[in-house]
Enzyme design. Structure first.
Site, PDB file in Angstrom:
ATOM      1  CD  GLU A 118      -3.313  -0.625   1.370  1.00 22.82           C
ATOM      2  OE1 GLU A 118      -3.490   0.574   1.835  1.00 22.82           O
ATOM      3  OE2 GLU A 118      -4.391  -1.654   1.748  1.00 22.82           O
ATOM      4  CG  HIS A 171      -2.858   4.142   1.189  1.00 23.64           C
ATOM      5  ND1 HIS A 171      -3.461   3.347   2.398  1.00 23.64           N
ATOM      6  CD2 HIS A 171      -2.551   5.138   1.537  1.00 23.64           C
ATOM      7  CE1 HIS A 171      -3.127   4.180   3.287  1.00 23.64           C
ATOM      8  NE2 HIS A 171      -2.891   5.379   2.828  1.00 23.64           N
ATOM      9  CE  LYS A 187      -4.464   8.139   4.245  1.00 21.55           C
ATOM     10  NZ  LYS A 187      -3.098   8.068   4.655  1.00 21.55           N
TER      11      LYS A 187
END
Length: 250
Positions: free
Chosen positions: A85, A142, A169
């Site tokens: 990530e 991510h 997130k």
């Protein structure tokens, strides 16, 4: 949208809060902490994957104690970012869980980053322990290769909320300006339609820089800015980010 209070910091209203990454070994991390503690940082992200001592949990806790002492009331987000990530190191699922549990139980970090695509039981166990110890969680995802569809971004953030995140997130890499717009549209949908938790979103790289400064309008509650070393492409410097965000604040 709901807000999250950490020490004296309220996340989810007003301008995006500025989080500064602390990178490198113990000396580098503490040097950066000294540098930001009297500036305009709102919280610090300790990127433990960049520290050579990452596999020595006793050394991790020793550094955490000194970091807590240095930063005082400035909230600390503990993060081990896996290489897949975009991080600098790799741990087995068991070591990843053990490291995060040690930091959670120490009471020295205010938030812990948990990668959403880790083993589901590991994620659930860490969320449960964090709640028990009154540590806030950031569930994160991510993608350093592309920007998913707007629907996928929204679905992923909603799944994080449903899993029990205090903050959800996602960071993505744009291949075009249109990708940045897609990320912002998804963020706006979260702000207006899915208000269970604050969200943190960003489009990385030079093309994505606007996404790092317009969070107050579109709904991203935290932005990341560098002091000495950036933790991801496209991060502005701390004081530069602060000045821009203050000018955009309404």
């Amino acid at each position: 949208m709901k807000t999250v209070k950490i020490r004296n910091l309220l996340i989810g209203e007003g301008r995006p809060k500025i989080c500064v990454p602390l990178m490198g070994d113990r000396e580098a991390v503490l040097r950066t902490a000294e540098g930001i503690k009297n500036g305009h940082a709102d919280l610090a992200e300790w990127r433990m994957d960049t520290d050579p001592d990452v596999k020595d949990e006793k050394a991790v806790i020793r550094t955490a104690k000194k970091l807590r002492e240095t930063l005082g009331e400035l909230p600390i987000l503990f993060t081990f970012r896996s290489r897949e990530e975009g991080g600098s190191a790799e741990l087995t699922e068991e070591r990843y869980q053990s490291l995060n549990e040690s930091v959670i139980c120490s009471g020295l970090a205010d938030l812990v980053d948990i990668e959403f695509f880790k083993d589901r039981q590991v994620v659930d166990d860490l969320i449960f322990m964090a709640r028990k110890k009154n540590v806030r969680t950031v569930l994160s995802s991510h993608d350093f290769q592309k920007t998913p569809s707007e629907e996928e971004i929204v679905n992923r953030l909603c799944a994080m909320q449903k899993a029990g995140a205090d903050l959800a997130k996602i960071a993505v890499m744009p291949q075009s300006e249109e990708d940045v717009v897609r990320l912002l549209n998804a963020t706006w949908k979260m702000k207006t339609q899915h208000q269970d938790t604050p969200v943190i979103t960003m489009s990385m790289g030079a093309t994505g820089v606007p996404s790092r400064i317009c969070g107050e309008l579109f709904g991203s509650a935290v932005t990341f800015a560098a002091f000495e070393k950036a933790s991801a492409p496209g991060q502005l410097q701390l004081e530069e980010a602060y000045e821009i965000l203050e000018k955009l604040h309404v």
